[in-house]
Design a protein around this motif. Structure first.
Motif, PDB file in Angstrom:
ATOM      1  N   VAL A  32       3.681   1.840  -3.973  1.00 32.86           N
ATOM      2  CA  VAL A  32       2.815   2.257  -2.864  1.00 32.86           C
ATOM      3  C   VAL A  32       3.451   1.781  -1.564  1.00 32.86           C
ATOM      4  O   VAL A  32       3.739   0.591  -1.403  1.00 32.86           O
ATOM      5  N   MET A  33       3.680   2.712  -0.631  1.00 32.06           N
ATOM      6  CA  MET A  33       4.250   2.382   0.684  1.00 32.06           C
ATOM      7  C   MET A  33       3.147   2.412   1.735  1.00 32.06           C
ATOM      8  O   MET A  33       2.376   3.376   1.806  1.00 32.06           O
ATOM      9  N   PHE A  34       3.094   1.373   2.560  1.00 39.12           N
ATOM     10  CA  PHE A  34       2.057   1.252   3.583  1.00 39.12           C
ATOM     11  C   PHE A  34       2.680   1.283   4.982  1.00 39.12           C
ATOM     12  O   PHE A  34       3.767   0.743   5.200  1.00 39.12           O
ATOM     13  N   GLU A  35       1.955   1.896   5.919  1.00 40.30           N
ATOM     14  CA  GLU A  35       2.287   1.815   7.342  1.00 40.30           C
ATOM     15  C   GLU A  35       0.989   1.719   8.139  1.00 40.30           C
ATOM     16  O   GLU A  35      -0.037   2.278   7.743  1.00 40.30           O
ATOM     17  N   SER A  36       1.073   1.028   9.279  1.00 45.91           N
ATOM     18  CA  SER A  36      -0.073   0.948  10.181  1.00 45.91           C
ATOM     19  C   SER A  36       0.405   1.072  11.622  1.00 45.91           C
ATOM     20  O   SER A  36       1.321   0.348  12.036  1.00 45.91           O
ATOM     21  N   PHE A  37      -0.185   1.993  12.342  1.00 51.40           N
ATOM     22  CA  PHE A  37       0.121   2.217  13.761  1.00 51.40           C
ATOM     23  C   PHE A  37       1.633   2.291  14.013  1.00 51.40           C
ATOM     24  O   PHE A  37       2.223   1.430  14.654  1.00 51.40           O
ATOM     25  N   HIS A  38       2.224   3.354  13.449  1.00 54.11           N
ATOM     26  CA  HIS A  38       3.638   3.661  13.659  1.00 54.11           C
ATOM     27  C   HIS A  38       4.548   2.537  13.176  1.00 54.11           C
ATOM     28  O   HIS A  38       5.585   2.257  13.780  1.00 54.11           O
ATOM     29  N   ALA A  39       4.140   1.897  12.092  1.00 51.43           N
ATOM     30  CA  ALA A  39       4.942   0.875  11.411  1.00 51.43           C
ATOM     31  C   ALA A  39       5.090  -0.406  12.229  1.00 51.43           C
ATOM     32  O   ALA A  39       5.961  -1.218  11.950  1.00 51.43           O
ATOM     33  N   LYS A  40       4.215  -0.608  13.211  1.00 54.56           N
ATOM     34  CA  LYS A  40       4.342  -1.763  14.103  1.00 54.56           C
ATOM     35  C   LYS A  40       3.348  -2.882  13.822  1.00 54.56           C
ATOM     36  O   LYS A  40       3.467  -3.971  14.379  1.00 54.56           O
ATOM     37  N   GLN A  41       2.356  -2.612  12.961  1.00 51.73           N
ATOM     38  CA  GLN A  41       1.308  -3.611  12.741  1.00 51.73           C
ATOM     39  C   GLN A  41       1.057  -3.843  11.248  1.00 51.73           C
ATOM     40  O   GLN A  41       1.293  -2.974  10.416  1.00 51.73           O
ATOM     41  N   TYR A  42       0.561  -5.035  10.961  1.00 52.35           N
ATOM     42  CA  TYR A  42       0.008  -5.355   9.642  1.00 52.35           C
ATOM     43  C   TYR A  42      -1.497  -5.420   9.855  1.00 52.35           C
ATOM     44  O   TYR A  42      -2.045  -6.475  10.190  1.00 52.35           O
ATOM     45  N   ASN A 101      -1.268   5.479   5.124  1.00 52.22           N
ATOM     46  CA  ASN A 101      -0.967   5.425   6.559  1.00 52.22           C
ATOM     47  C   ASN A 101      -2.246   5.653   7.357  1.00 52.22           C
ATOM     48  O   ASN A 101      -3.203   6.249   6.850  1.00 52.22           O
ATOM     49  N   ASN A 102      -2.267   5.200   8.625  1.00 51.62           N
ATOM     50  CA  ASN A 102      -3.476   5.390   9.437  1.00 51.62           C
ATOM     51  C   ASN A 102      -3.243   6.209  10.704  1.00 51.62           C
ATOM     52  O   ASN A 102      -4.159   6.382  11.508  1.00 51.62           O
ATOM     53  N   VAL A 103      -2.016   6.701  10.908  1.00 52.94           N
ATOM     54  CA  VAL A 103      -1.712   7.629  11.999  1.00 52.94           C
ATOM     55  C   VAL A 103      -0.733   8.668  11.464  1.00 52.94           C
ATOM     56  O   VAL A 103      -0.331   8.615  10.301  1.00 52.94           O
ATOM     57  N   ARG A 104      -0.334   9.574  12.326  1.00 51.86           N
ATOM     58  CA  ARG A 104       0.607  10.612  11.878  1.00 51.86           C
ATOM     59  C   ARG A 104       2.006  10.046  11.666  1.00 51.86           C
ATOM     60  O   ARG A 104       2.433   9.127  12.363  1.00 51.86           O
ATOM     61  N   LEU A 105       2.717  10.618  10.716  1.00 53.22           N
ATOM     62  CA  LEU A 105       4.115  10.278  10.485  1.00 53.22           C
ATOM     63  C   LEU A 105       5.005  11.146  11.366  1.00 53.22           C
ATOM     64  O   LEU A 105       4.572  12.211  11.832  1.00 53.22           O
ATOM     65  N   PRO A 106       6.251  10.729  11.618  1.00 50.62           N
ATOM     66  CA  PRO A 106       7.167  11.579  12.391  1.00 50.62           C
ATOM     67  C   PRO A 106       7.304  12.961  11.757  1.00 50.62           C
ATOM     68  O   PRO A 106       7.353  13.094  10.520  1.00 50.62           O
ATOM     69  N   GLY A 107       7.385  13.984  12.585  1.00 46.63           N
ATOM     70  CA  GLY A 107       7.405  15.358  12.098  1.00 46.63           C
ATOM     71  C   GLY A 107       8.593  15.708  11.217  1.00 46.63           C
ATOM     72  O   GLY A 107       8.515  16.634  10.412  1.00 46.63           O
ATOM     73  N   TRP A 108       9.690  14.963  11.360  1.00 44.92           N
ATOM     74  CA  TRP A 108      10.883  15.295  10.582  1.00 44.92           C
ATOM     75  C   TRP A 108      10.816  14.763   9.151  1.00 44.92           C
ATOM     76  O   TRP A 108      11.669  15.087   8.317  1.00 44.92           O
ATOM     77  N   TRP A 121      -6.791   7.240   8.610  1.00 45.49           N
ATOM     78  CA  TRP A 121      -7.148   7.314  10.028  1.00 45.49           C
ATOM     79  C   TRP A 121      -7.592   5.929  10.500  1.00 45.49           C
ATOM     80  O   TRP A 121      -7.436   4.933   9.787  1.00 45.49           O
ATOM     81  N   HIS A 122      -8.126   5.825  11.722  1.00 41.75           N
ATOM     82  CA  HIS A 122      -8.322   4.487  12.278  1.00 41.75           C
ATOM     83  C   HIS A 122      -9.555   4.358  13.169  1.00 41.75           C
ATOM     84  O   HIS A 122      -9.591   3.536  14.075  1.00 41.75           O
ATOM     85  N   GLY A 123     -10.584   5.165  12.901  1.00 39.96           N
ATOM     86  CA  GLY A 123     -11.806   4.966  13.685  1.00 39.96           C
ATOM     87  C   GLY A 123     -12.786   6.110  13.580  1.00 39.96           C
ATOM     88  O   GLY A 123     -12.392   7.271  13.416  1.00 39.96           O
ATOM     89  N   TYR A 159      -5.408  12.923   0.480  1.00 42.27           N
ATOM     90  CA  TYR A 159      -6.730  12.323   0.652  1.00 42.27           C
ATOM     91  C   TYR A 159      -6.887  11.892   2.102  1.00 42.27           C
ATOM     92  O   TYR A 159      -5.940  11.413   2.725  1.00 42.27           O
ATOM     93  N   LEU A 160      -8.104  12.064   2.620  1.00 43.88           N
ATOM     94  CA  LEU A 160      -8.437  11.598   3.960  1.00 43.88           C
ATOM     95  C   LEU A 160      -9.666  10.704   3.844  1.00 43.88           C
ATOM     96  O   LEU A 160     -10.703  11.122   3.322  1.00 43.88           O
ATOM     97  N   VAL A 161      -9.530   9.477   4.311  1.00 46.88           N
ATOM     98  CA  VAL A 161     -10.628   8.513   4.229  1.00 46.88           C
ATOM     99  C   VAL A 161     -11.566   8.698   5.417  1.00 46.88           C
ATOM    100  O   VAL A 161     -11.125   8.803   6.565  1.00 46.88           O
ATOM    101  N   SER A 162     -12.854   8.731   5.129  1.00 46.33           N
ATOM    102  CA  SER A 162     -13.865   8.897   6.182  1.00 46.33           C
ATOM    103  C   SER A 162     -14.907   7.794   6.076  1.00 46.33           C
ATOM    104  O   SER A 162     -15.343   7.447   4.975  1.00 46.33           O
ATOM    105  N   PRO A 163     -15.341   7.237   7.219  1.00 50.27           N
ATOM    106  CA  PRO A 163     -16.322   6.143   7.174  1.00 50.27           C
ATOM    107  C   PRO A 163     -17.766   6.600   7.015  1.00 50.27           C
ATOM    108  O   PRO A 163     -18.631   5.796   6.668  1.00 50.27           O
TER     109      PRO A 163
END
Length: 391
Positions: A32-42, A101-108, A121-123, A159-163
């Protein structure tokens, strides 16, 4: 140098080609690969899912994809990672069975066949998102291109997570998404269902806040039309910190939490011991748990903070412009906000003084708000999400 390379169209084609080839390789079915906010946050929902799986699914390999500038952060947390665009990353990321992931990935970055992409997503949205935005005001971004990129991204989500139900309806339309939605509550909010005094004590010790002081958290969002250049936004305080200090400094401290897109490095040295810059604090949940009162504007933080049944003040000094010109809202914030809306410093200070003595749980608007937006926030959202995408 690396930034210039990543902006090179030729190099992006090379990256894409490598990514495609590696995506043809056999899947690592337990990775399982994780990313948060363009790979800048934990942080955020990916962090909550990672920490849950680390304890409950020990047979899975869990790795973070991170930006080079975030290496120290992940080293400090002792979290396993691969650095974006490194050789190891190209050998690993495309072969993972799961992406979280919680934001979009690079288009390429094409999603390989057989990959399960979980978009958290994130909110909960107040302001309009994606295809629902009529006109994009962000620099260097055309409205048609922005919306097309969203469509290209969302078609990759499994899958898309919704609160909550409110968000589900908006997400499906705004993201042009017709896949599976996990309507679960937000994983990141599980810890808010059981407030901990230990968290408050630890945070005060880390930041050097006197134990007897109460905490006020200021967490505004960014403005699409206030920027230095593409990707670099600015923000100016609309209340005077010296005035705040005179009014509240004897009993309170102010924690300033800027949105990740706001590029300013604020200098609060003149207010040392009273105002603390927590924009880079790793976990906003600890700030929520420690705060006795929240000041915000159009940020989704208020949906999360309301779980704690604590006062919220909405400092919307540019309400008409933001609502009518920049973004537009999904709800009638002036009727449904779980706290007073103010537009001047005087009104802000007055609202704080009034709320300090109030019980928000006795407010019918606050109770109605929680029923609509927080009914699924029971401390078990992460379990529901993981069970859904691992089935």
């Amino acid at each position: 140098m690396l930034k210039n390379l990543k902006n090179s169209k030729f190099l992006l084609k090379v990256f894409r080609s490598i990514f495609v080839v590696m995506g043809w390789m056999p899947k690592k079915k337990k990775l399982v690969m994780f990313e948060s906010f363009h790979a800048k946050q934990y942080s955020d929902n990916p962090r909550a899912i990672y920490e849950y799986m680390k304890e409950q699914h020990k047979d899975y390999q869990l790795l973070w994809s991170i930006d080079k500038q975030s290496i120290k952060l992940f080293d400090d947390f002792q979290v396993p990672y691969v650095t974006r665009f490194s050789l190891q990353w190209f050998l690993t990321f495309p072969r993972a069975k799961y992406w979280v992931n919680n934001v979009r990935l690079p288009g390429w970055m094409p999603k390989p066949e057989g990959t399960v992409y979980v978009q958290t997503w994130h909110g909960t949205p107040l302001k309009k998102l994606g295809l629902d935005i009529e006109q994009i005001h962000m620099p260097g971004t055309k409205t048609d291109t922005y919306k097309r990129n969203f469509i290209n991204e969302s078609r990759n989500w499994d899958y898309l997570v919704s609160p909550n139900a409110y968000s589900t309806e908006i997400f499906k339309r705004a993201f042009h998404y017709d896949g599976q939605v996990i309507e679960s509550g937000y994983p990141r909010n599980d810890v808010l269902s059981i407030p901990s005094e230990d968290v408050v004590k630890s945070l005060k010790q880390k930041l050097g806040i006197p134990e007897e002081k109460k905490i006020m958290l200021y967490a505004p969002t960014w403005r699409d039309n206030e920027f230095h250049k593409k990707g670099k936004y600015k923000f100016n305080f609309k209340f005077d910190l010296e005035n705040w200090k005179r009014e509240f400094g004897s009993e309170w401290v102010l924690l300033s939490r800027m949105h990740y897109l706001i590029a300013e490095n604020f200098d609060f040295s003149a207010h040392e011991g009273t105002v603390y810059d927590v924009s880079s604090y790793p976990d906003i949940r600890e700030l929520y748990l420690s705060a006795d009162l929240l000041i915000t504007d159009y940020s989704s933080v208020f949906f999360d903070f309301a779980i704690l049944n604590r006062p919220i003040v909405f400092f919307m000094y540019d309400l008409e412009t933001y609502r009518d010109e920049l973004r537009g809202f999904y709800m009638n914030i002036q009727e449904d906000a779980p706290g007073p809306i103010v537009q001047t410093e005087e009104e802000l200070f007055q609202a704080i003084n009034e709320l300090e003595q109030s019980n928000v749980q006795s407010n019918p608007t606050f109770k109605s708000f929680k029923t609509k937006f927080s009914s699924l926030e029971d401390g078990h959202a992460t379990k529901r999400v993981v069970q859904a995408f691992l089935k």
